[in-house]
Design a protein around this motif. Structure first.
Motif, PDB file in Angstrom:
ATOM      1  N   ARG A  53      -6.969  -3.050   7.005  1.00 30.98           N
ATOM      2  CA  ARG A  53      -5.961  -1.820   7.374  1.00 30.98           C
ATOM      3  C   ARG A  53      -4.649  -2.073   6.795  1.00 30.98           C
ATOM      4  O   ARG A  53      -3.996  -1.120   6.200  1.00 30.98           O
ATOM      5  CB  ARG A  53      -6.414  -1.184   8.356  1.00 30.98           C
ATOM      6  CG  ARG A  53      -5.703   0.132   8.812  1.00 30.98           C
ATOM      7  CD  ARG A  53      -6.618   1.123   8.112  1.00 30.98           C
ATOM      8  NE  ARG A  53      -6.289   2.590   8.147  1.00 30.98           N
ATOM      9  CZ  ARG A  53      -6.753   3.690   7.320  1.00 30.98           C
ATOM     10  NH1 ARG A  53      -7.745   3.501   6.695  1.00 30.98           N
ATOM     11  NH2 ARG A  53      -6.101   4.755   7.745  1.00 30.98           N
ATOM     12  N   ALA A  54      -4.181  -3.047   7.289  1.00 34.13           N
ATOM     13  CA  ALA A  54      -2.710  -3.452   7.371  1.00 34.13           C
ATOM     14  C   ALA A  54      -2.372  -3.721   5.901  1.00 34.13           C
ATOM     15  O   ALA A  54      -1.284  -3.378   5.485  1.00 34.13           O
ATOM     16  CB  ALA A  54      -2.195  -4.531   8.319  1.00 34.13           C
ATOM     17  N   PHE A  55      -3.342  -4.475   5.053  1.00 34.04           N
ATOM     18  CA  PHE A  55      -2.946  -4.636   3.485  1.00 34.04           C
ATOM     19  C   PHE A  55      -2.865  -3.440   2.868  1.00 34.04           C
ATOM     20  O   PHE A  55      -2.241  -3.255   2.212  1.00 34.04           O
ATOM     21  CB  PHE A  55      -4.314  -5.413   3.114  1.00 34.04           C
ATOM     22  CG  PHE A  55      -4.141  -5.471   1.692  1.00 34.04           C
ATOM     23  CD1 PHE A  55      -2.986  -6.063   0.900  1.00 34.04           C
ATOM     24  CD2 PHE A  55      -5.237  -4.585   1.087  1.00 34.04           C
ATOM     25  CE1 PHE A  55      -3.349  -6.061  -0.461  1.00 34.04           C
ATOM     26  CE2 PHE A  55      -5.371  -4.653  -0.525  1.00 34.04           C
ATOM     27  CZ  PHE A  55      -4.482  -5.323  -1.229  1.00 34.04           C
ATOM     28  N   MET A  56      -3.804  -2.405   3.080  1.00 31.64           N
ATOM     29  CA  MET A  56      -3.725  -1.167   2.598  1.00 31.64           C
ATOM     30  C   MET A  56      -2.544  -0.528   2.669  1.00 31.64           C
ATOM     31  O   MET A  56      -1.776  -0.208   1.916  1.00 31.64           O
ATOM     32  CB  MET A  56      -4.803  -0.358   3.047  1.00 31.64           C
ATOM     33  CG  MET A  56      -5.068   1.154   2.487  1.00 31.64           C
ATOM     34  SD  MET A  56      -3.867   2.433   3.354  1.00 31.64           S
ATOM     35  CE  MET A  56      -4.490   2.620   4.605  1.00 31.64           C
ATOM     36  N   GLN A  57      -2.000  -0.610   3.895  1.00 29.18           N
ATOM     37  CA  GLN A  57      -0.790   0.109   4.263  1.00 29.18           C
ATOM     38  C   GLN A  57       0.253  -0.524   3.631  1.00 29.18           C
ATOM     39  O   GLN A  57       1.318   0.114   2.956  1.00 29.18           O
ATOM     40  CB  GLN A  57      -0.658   0.210   5.919  1.00 29.18           C
ATOM     41  CG  GLN A  57      -1.351   0.981   6.595  1.00 29.18           C
ATOM     42  CD  GLN A  57      -1.511   0.905   8.117  1.00 29.18           C
ATOM     43  OE1 GLN A  57      -0.823  -0.323   8.523  1.00 29.18           O
ATOM     44  NE2 GLN A  57      -2.418   1.367   8.887  1.00 29.18           N
ATOM     45  N   ARG A  58       0.602  -1.812   3.553  1.00 25.61           N
ATOM     46  CA  ARG A  58       1.702  -2.571   2.796  1.00 25.61           C
ATOM     47  C   ARG A  58       1.571  -2.220   1.344  1.00 25.61           C
ATOM     48  O   ARG A  58       2.612  -1.977   0.611  1.00 25.61           O
ATOM     49  CB  ARG A  58       1.572  -4.070   3.229  1.00 25.61           C
ATOM     50  CG  ARG A  58       1.789  -4.476   4.489  1.00 25.61           C
ATOM     51  CD  ARG A  58       1.936  -5.851   4.601  1.00 25.61           C
ATOM     52  NE  ARG A  58       0.659  -6.785   4.189  1.00 25.61           N
ATOM     53  CZ  ARG A  58      -0.273  -7.075   5.115  1.00 25.61           C
ATOM     54  NH1 ARG A  58      -0.312  -6.663   6.202  1.00 25.61           N
ATOM     55  NH2 ARG A  58      -1.153  -7.902   4.448  1.00 25.61           N
ATOM     56  N   ALA A  59       0.215  -2.423   0.808  1.00 27.35           N
ATOM     57  CA  ALA A  59       0.427  -2.212  -0.564  1.00 27.35           C
ATOM     58  C   ALA A  59       0.535  -0.728  -1.059  1.00 27.35           C
ATOM     59  O   ALA A  59       1.337  -0.624  -2.094  1.00 27.35           O
ATOM     60  CB  ALA A  59      -1.150  -2.456  -1.197  1.00 27.35           C
ATOM     61  N   ALA A  60      -0.059   0.217  -0.165  1.00 23.21           N
ATOM     62  CA  ALA A  60       0.252   1.615  -0.439  1.00 23.21           C
ATOM     63  C   ALA A  60       1.939   1.891  -0.538  1.00 23.21           C
ATOM     64  O   ALA A  60       2.324   2.617  -1.352  1.00 23.21           O
ATOM     65  CB  ALA A  60      -0.251   2.656   0.510  1.00 23.21           C
ATOM     66  N   ALA A  61       2.451   1.245   0.353  1.00 27.07           N
ATOM     67  CA  ALA A  61       4.090   1.571   0.711  1.00 27.07           C
ATOM     68  C   ALA A  61       4.779   1.013  -0.282  1.00 27.07           C
ATOM     69  O   ALA A  61       5.646   1.393  -1.265  1.00 27.07           O
ATOM     70  CB  ALA A  61       4.362   1.062   2.058  1.00 27.07           C
ATOM     71  N   TRP A  62       4.357  -0.335  -0.961  1.00 28.93           N
ATOM     72  CA  TRP A  62       5.179  -1.053  -1.951  1.00 28.93           C
ATOM     73  C   TRP A  62       5.000  -0.219  -3.361  1.00 28.93           C
ATOM     74  O   TRP A  62       5.768   0.063  -3.909  1.00 28.93           O
ATOM     75  CB  TRP A  62       4.601  -2.422  -2.345  1.00 28.93           C
ATOM     76  CG  TRP A  62       5.346  -3.107  -3.296  1.00 28.93           C
ATOM     77  CD1 TRP A  62       6.478  -3.702  -3.523  1.00 28.93           C
ATOM     78  CD2 TRP A  62       4.473  -3.343  -4.613  1.00 28.93           C
ATOM     79  NE1 TRP A  62       6.389  -4.196  -4.604  1.00 28.93           N
ATOM     80  CE2 TRP A  62       5.528  -3.832  -5.418  1.00 28.93           C
ATOM     81  CE3 TRP A  62       3.194  -2.829  -5.220  1.00 28.93           C
ATOM     82  CZ2 TRP A  62       5.100  -4.094  -6.754  1.00 28.93           C
ATOM     83  CZ3 TRP A  62       3.216  -3.120  -6.567  1.00 28.93           C
ATOM     84  CH2 TRP A  62       3.985  -3.816  -7.332  1.00 28.93           C
ATOM     85  N   LEU A  63       3.798   0.307  -3.663  1.00 28.99           N
ATOM     86  CA  LEU A  63       3.562   1.098  -4.794  1.00 28.99           C
ATOM     87  C   LEU A  63       4.281   2.451  -4.832  1.00 28.99           C
ATOM     88  O   LEU A  63       5.011   2.892  -5.734  1.00 28.99           O
ATOM     89  CB  LEU A  63       2.008   1.466  -4.946  1.00 28.99           C
ATOM     90  CG  LEU A  63       1.303   0.424  -5.367  1.00 28.99           C
ATOM     91  CD1 LEU A  63      -0.377   0.694  -5.093  1.00 28.99           C
ATOM     92  CD2 LEU A  63       1.362   0.116  -6.931  1.00 28.99           C
ATOM     93  N   ALA A  64       4.181   3.098  -3.603  1.00 26.29           N
ATOM     94  CA  ALA A  64       4.921   4.402  -3.600  1.00 26.29           C
ATOM     95  C   ALA A  64       6.571   3.877  -3.867  1.00 26.29           C
ATOM     96  O   ALA A  64       7.220   4.829  -4.402  1.00 26.29           O
ATOM     97  CB  ALA A  64       4.725   5.030  -2.033  1.00 26.29           C
ATOM     98  N   ARG A  65       7.062   2.856  -3.358  1.00 24.00           N
ATOM     99  CA  ARG A  65       8.547   2.754  -3.395  1.00 24.00           C
ATOM    100  C   ARG A  65       8.764   2.088  -4.694  1.00 24.00           C
ATOM    101  O   ARG A  65       9.917   2.369  -5.159  1.00 24.00           O
ATOM    102  CB  ARG A  65       8.831   1.420  -2.383  1.00 24.00           C
ATOM    103  CG  ARG A  65       8.911   1.844  -0.790  1.00 24.00           C
ATOM    104  CD  ARG A  65       9.771   0.951  -0.149  1.00 24.00           C
ATOM    105  NE  ARG A  65       8.886  -0.385  -0.197  1.00 24.00           N
ATOM    106  CZ  ARG A  65       8.164  -0.640   0.931  1.00 24.00           C
ATOM    107  NH1 ARG A  65       7.869   0.138   1.771  1.00 24.00           N
ATOM    108  NH2 ARG A  65       7.294  -1.883   0.999  1.00 24.00           N
ATOM    109  N   SER A  66       7.755   1.656  -5.476  1.00 19.50           N
ATOM    110  CA  SER A  66       7.899   1.251  -6.844  1.00 19.50           C
ATOM    111  C   SER A  66       7.834   2.225  -7.895  1.00 19.50           C
ATOM    112  O   SER A  66       8.042   2.417  -9.098  1.00 19.50           O
ATOM    113  CB  SER A  66       6.838   0.250  -7.441  1.00 19.50           C
ATOM    114  OG  SER A  66       7.007  -0.912  -6.341  1.00 19.50           O
ATOM    115  N   GLY A  67       7.481   3.631  -7.422  1.00 18.50           N
ATOM    116  CA  GLY A  67       7.507   4.943  -8.303  1.00 18.50           C
ATOM    117  C   GLY A  67       6.154   5.608  -8.440  1.00 18.50           C
ATOM    118  O   GLY A  67       6.213   6.582  -8.998  1.00 18.50           O
TER     119      GLY A  67
END
Length: 261
Positions: A53-67
């Motif tokens: 779950r924590a990985f999903m949250q980190r990856a989703a946040a990074w992608l959103a910040r990446s545009g």
């Protein structure tokens, strides 16, 4: 789904991966058959659910910040806050998210809990990853397939054994996405803690759920032809971007993110 659409029935006679996962995360949206599987799993299974779950949250946040502002999440599971849409719409309120799962109980909770920001879109389809074209057909009505989309396959593909063509399914989904899209994937490992993996596989099998844990090479194969984002395919606790490193602990899950095209 409209109000006139009949509600699919929840089968409480056999366990379902989404509800076992909910149990492992400490949720209450599961049944006795799911609890019986979860209670027999080793303690490490609960840690793996949390790490995943924590990985999903980190990856989703990074992608959103990446545009990236469009997400297709397959194998959603029962909503557990913060959900993917809450993370990405917290960064970009205009983000559009399509969730997919094959358990009717997920649909019931999705209708109540997967509420979009006013500027964005959150939608849900009950469908099975084994029918990728059905998912893509629905997703095209809500997502713009001329712009990048993040495809999220979180702790899903180890429920697809080899005879159900997991690589072909993934290729179909990835092949439908435009250049600049991303594949986000986590997957249970067969080669990190073999005895533990065998115990987990055996307990799920008693409940009628077949697992296909894979080696690192087997997981990396899902990313063939794609541009892996550093640090590549690693254990879930080792994947992070622009955040503090997670706690360094044993982890039986591989995870990775790769750019398409």
């Amino acid at each position: 789904m409209t109000a006139s659409t009949p509600k699919p029935q929840v089968d409480t006679s056999k366990p379902h991966p989404a509800r076992v996962y909910d149990f492992l995360l400490g949720g209450k949206d599961n049944y006795q058959v799911d609890q019986e599987v979860g209670e027999k799993l080793p303690a490490e299974a609960k840690a793996a659910a949390r790490q995943n779950r924590a990985f999903m949250q980190r990856a989703a946040a990074w992608l959103a910040r990446s545009g990236v502002d469009q997400f297709l999440d397959i194998g959603t599971g029962i909503p557990t806050e913060p959900n993917l849409h809450q993370i990405v719409q917290g960064i970009n309120p205009k983000a559009r998210i399509v969730y997919t799962d094959n358990d009717p109980i997920v649909l019931r909770h999705a209708e109540a809990l997967l509420i979009s920001s006013p500027e964005g879109v959150t939608d849900y389809i009950q469908a099975d990853v084994r029918e990728p074209e059905v998912i893509l057909e629905h997703a095209r009505t809500l997502l713009d397939f001329s712009r990048p989309i993040a495809l999220s396959l979180i702790a899903l593909l180890h429920f697809i054994p080899e005879d159900q063509d997991p690589y072909g399914i993934t290729d179909t989904l990835v092949g439908a996405l435009p250049a600049g899209s991303y594949l986000v994937l986590s997957h249970a490992a067969s080669d990190l803690f073999p005895e533990l993996s065998a115990r987990v596989t055996a307990e799920y099998a008693k409940g009628g759920i077949t697992l296909g844990f894979r080696t690192r090479d087997g997981v990396t194969r899902f990313f063939d032809g794609l541009d892996l984002v550093a640090p590549g395919v690693v254990t879930a606790t080792k994947w992070f971007k622009d955040t503090e490193a997670p706690e360094d602990e044993d982890c039986g899950l591989y995870a990775g993110v790769a750019r398409i095209g």
